[in-house]
Design a protein around this motif. Structure first.
Motif, short mmCIF file in Angstrom:
data_model
loop_
_atom_site.label_atom_id
_atom_site.label_comp_id
_atom_site.label_asym_id
_atom_site.label_seq_id
_atom_site.Cartn_x
_atom_site.Cartn_y
_atom_site.Cartn_z
N SER A 384 0.82 -1.21 0.00
CA SER A 384 0.00 0.00 0.00
C SER A 384 0.85 1.25 0.00
N LEU A 385 2.16 1.13 -0.25
CA LEU A 385 3.06 2.27 -0.27
C LEU A 385 3.20 2.79 -1.69
N GLU A 392 2.47 5.90 2.68
CA GLU A 392 1.11 5.42 2.46
C GLU A 392 0.47 6.21 1.31
#
Length: 478
Positions: A384-385, A392
């Motif tokens: 999710s980076l 994030e």
């Protein structure tokens, strides 16, 4: 819907209702845009061959309409769509009230031959059926291009578009044509529709035999097909018996591609087959409309896609950049077997950056996102980076390659104004070292302008161009 016309017309059961005529006109008006849409879809696949045809669609459609409508007028007594509704065209007698009811009951075949369209009537009807709609479409198109936005442009446009007194004849004629579109054509168009409305109302209440002013001008009216017409059409469409060879000229063959066979057999049958093609195509289009609008099609496609697992984007030429301990067991075993046959690569060797196909310069990229589960490389659950800022993801935005970034990061990267790009091109590294260029260039090597591409207009991970630039980015709804 036929009650009003039947109530007003008395015993004339061959007079079609206004609703039949309007339905026929609506069907005829739907054919050109439908064919244009199909041709436009085919042009996207084969633009080299079909682009010129699409640009000249109105002229080609008018030419084909002349061939088709002339055949139907001479064979069936009416146009292509008129025959589909069981209608025909006949001449109006120059007698009192133009009606001969007793002759129609006693000698219908003789009356039909008398009222049948002659060769001159056929060409006059073709002018009304083909030339008039073509001219109307061209005038409407020219008005939308040259005159519809006149009020928005204001006096500056009028000052600029003065009559060219010293111009060429072509420029003067073009100025007069645009003046006609701006000043005269709106009134002519309004008068045209008001005249149609007046004739339609008069025809509805049995005050006129013509539902159109153009049919009144050429002396033709619409009628229903009767039994005598059915017999005459059956005789006209019946295939001719093969003539003896005495009628053939010396050296003439009766093959399929001979001119005589094409004009007498192939051409009439091909045009007559359109009577079957029209209802079949209407049914097919209605079925497709129902299919795409129904919930059944959506449920079927949803069930078909339930078992499909889409893999993450695979880009050729990029290394995985994963630690050696995250390699699956089966792949590690295959690598160990291959290492026995090939020499081990240099441990300090780094994979090269992508190379531009136009400038032949290396392109600045960032490492691809790491899987959430490093032990399972086939997992589609990615990190999710954001690959650019390694934080994030905020306001998820996808590029055309399938990778997802923060909107601000990918927008600045494609725009070429991201701090990592500017810092790298100036000769240093941005905060959070550039792994994509580490080992490729010397440290503190000065400005890299002319030696590297900053990745402007390209995807940050793959280095591939983003079509449309920043407008090619799409928000991801989570």
């Amino acid at each position: 819907m036929e009650f009003m016309t039947a109530l007003q017309s008395g015993l004339d059961d061959q007079k079609p209702s206004l609703f039949e005529l309007l339905s026929e006109q609506q069907l005829a008006s739907l054919i050109p845009p439908s064919l244009r849409y199909l041709l436009a879809v085919a042009t996207h696949r084969h633009p080299r061959y079909l682009l010129r045809i699409l640009n000249s669609f109105d002229e080609l459609y008018a030419l084909l309409s002349v061939l088709v409508e002339r055949h139907y007028l001479k064979t069936y007594g009416g146009g292509f769509t008129e025959n589909f509704y069981g209608l025909k065209r006949e001449r109006v007698l120059r007698t009192k009230s133009g009606e001969i009811p007793r002759a129609q009951l006693g000698a219908p075949h003789e009356v039909r031959e008398t009222l049948k369209l002659r060769n001159g009537d056929v060409w006059r009807n073709l002018a009304v059926m083909v030339a008039l709609p073509y001219l109307k479409r061209k005038l409407d198109e020219s008005y939308d291009i040259h005159a519809s936005s006149l009020n928005l442009l204001g006096p500056a446009y009028q000052q600029h578009q003065r009559f060219p007194r010293d111009g060429t004849l072509r420029e003067k004629v073009w100025w007069v044509y645009k003046w006609f579109l701006r000043k005269v054509y709106p009134s002519v168009n309004a008068a045209y529709y008001f005249t149609l409305l007046a004739f339609n109302l008069a025809y509805l209440f049995d005050g006129s035999k013509y539902h159109s002013p153009w049919l009144w001008l050429i002396g033709t009216r619409m009628r229903r097909l009767n039994e005598a017409d059915g017999r005459a059409i059956a005789m006209a469409t019946q295939p001719k018996p093969s003539a003896p060879s005495a009628g053939a000229r010396p050296g003439e063959t009766r093959s399929l591609f001979s001119p005589r066979t094409m004009t007498e057999t192939v051409y009439p049958r091909m045009l007559s087959s359109l009577r079957i093609l029209l209802p079949t195509s209407i049914f097919a289009l209605k079925f497709l409309e129902w299919w795409h609008a129904s919930d059944f099609a959506r449920q079927l496609s949803r069930k078909a896609n339930e078992g499909i697992e889409l893999p993450p984007p695979t880009i050729s030429g990029l290394s995985s950049r994963l630690p050696s301990n995250t390699q699956p067991r089966n792949e590690k075993k295959a690598t160990d077997d291959a290492s026995e046959k090939q020499p081990a690569p240099n441990a300090t060797q780094q994979p090269g950056p992508p190379i531009s196909a136009t400038s032949y310069l290396p392109i600045l990229t960032v490492p691809p996102p790491m899987p959430a589960d490093p032990s399972n490389l086939a997992s589609t659950n990615t990190s999710s980076l954001c690959p650019i800022c390694v934080s994030e993801i905020q306001t998820a935005t996808a590029a055309q390659t399938g990778y997802v970034y923060c909107y601000t990061c990918i927008y600045k990267w494609v725009d070429g104004s991201h701090p990592r790009q500017t810092a790298f091109m100036d000769g240093g590294h941005s905060t959070g070292d550039d792994e994509s260029a580490e080992g490729w260039v010397e440290e503190a090597g000065g400005s890299r302008t002319g030696k590297w591409e900053s990745g402007k207009g390209r995807d940050a991970v793959t280095g591939r161009r983003v079509l449309g630039g920043t407008s090619g980015l799409r928000r991801v709804m989570v």
